[in-house]
Write an enzyme that holds these catalytic residues in place. Structure first.
Site, PDB file in Angstrom:
ATOM      1  CE  LYS A  66      -4.289  -1.392   1.913  1.00 30.96           C
ATOM      2  NZ  LYS A  66      -5.583  -1.100   2.887  1.00 30.96           N
ATOM      3  CG  ASP A 102      -8.947   0.980   3.114  1.00 34.31           C
ATOM      4  OD1 ASP A 102      -9.520   0.389   2.745  1.00 34.31           O
ATOM      5  OD2 ASP A 102      -7.588   1.133   3.348  1.00 34.31           O
TER       6      ASP A 102
END
Length: 275
Positions: A66, A102
């Protein structure tokens, strides 16, 4: 022509993303595919060349990539920059854009599971100041919710609070029982709750009745934190919905259809937990 998307990680076999996106592809009758691809860290640059070459419309990124994909993207949107991590890639015209869903996953989960949760002015207690915490702090700031950030290592929490916008107060994790009576929401952003682990000395009875407790851990679905909250009659929202809702924007970008997080999809993913 078949539109292809993916999730990359290392390891990746545990990912539920292919089941989520596969369900939506079938539901909408789309000529597309979504596969889990194990990409080792040193193979990331070569994978990005495949992306720029038009093999895929885009995909998801999970641990440990990420942060690393930041440098490989041609563009990173402001939201992902503020969160400090990319979890969704969109490939168009030989360029790769990185974003982070997210934030939307967290908000979508609570909006569905506890409507009107963000209407009050009480602060949220956020447990943990790691990578997952950043997206949640940005999401809470977007709803103008003050945050009390509790972390074992004070310096890490202080640094995170300084880097992000929003009303964030930092305290050690053992301050929970003192600050709990003032809060309306508790969010666990750590991995505590997995493999039978639990927080010690968090007295949830210090929370006011009507407070909401949520956990980003979704396996087990009911973590020890959520089980304790339920026994006290507090509102709870589990972490599975965050996984489902964060998948929506990527699917829409790659396949051109905005899917719904349905009870049937949730039941299908729930059936895989614990296996």
């Amino acid at each position: 022509m078949t539109t292809k998307a993916f999730v990359i990680g290392h390891p990746i076999a545990h990912s539920r993303s292919p089941l989520i996106h596969g369900t939506w592809l079938a539901e909408h009758g789309i000529d597309g595919s979504y596969e889990a691809i194990d990409v080792a860290p040193d193979a990331l640059p070569a994978f990005f060349e495949r992306l720029r070459g038009g093999e895929f419309a885009g995909g998801n990124v999970t641990i440990p990539h990420k942060e690393a994909v930041f440098a490989l993207c041609d563009e990173v949107d402001p939201l992902a920059l503020s969160i400090g991590a990319v979890n969704t890639l969109i490939a168009r015209d030989g360029r790769v854009t990185g974003t982070n869903t997210d934030y939307l996953g967290f908000l979508g989960n609570l909006d569905q599971g506890a409507p009107n949760w963000s209407d009050g002015s009480k602060p949220a207690i956020v447990l943990g100041a790691g990578g997952a915490s950043r997206a949640i702090l940005v999401a809470l700031a977007s709803r103008s919710i003050p945050v009390i950030l509790l972390n074992r290592t004070r310096e890490t929490a202080d640094r995170l609070a300084q880097e992000l916008d929003g009303d964030i107060t930092v305290a050690p994790i053992d301050a929970f029982n003192d600050v709990a009576p003032h809060a309306g929401l508790v969010v666990n952003t750590t991995s505590v709750g997995m493999h039978g682990s639990r927080f010690e000395n968090l007295d949830l009875s210090r929370l006011q009745l009507g407070s909401l407790v949520t956990d980003i851990v979704y396996s087990p679905l009911v973590t020890p934190l959520l089980a304790d909250a339920q026994k006290l009659g507090l509102q709870t929202v589990d972490g599975l919905g965050m996984l489902l809702h964060q998948a929506v924007p990527g699917f829409a970008a790659w396949f051109g259809v905005t899917p719904q997080v349905s009870a049937q999809l949730r039941a299908r993913i729930e059936a895989t937990l614990g296996h």
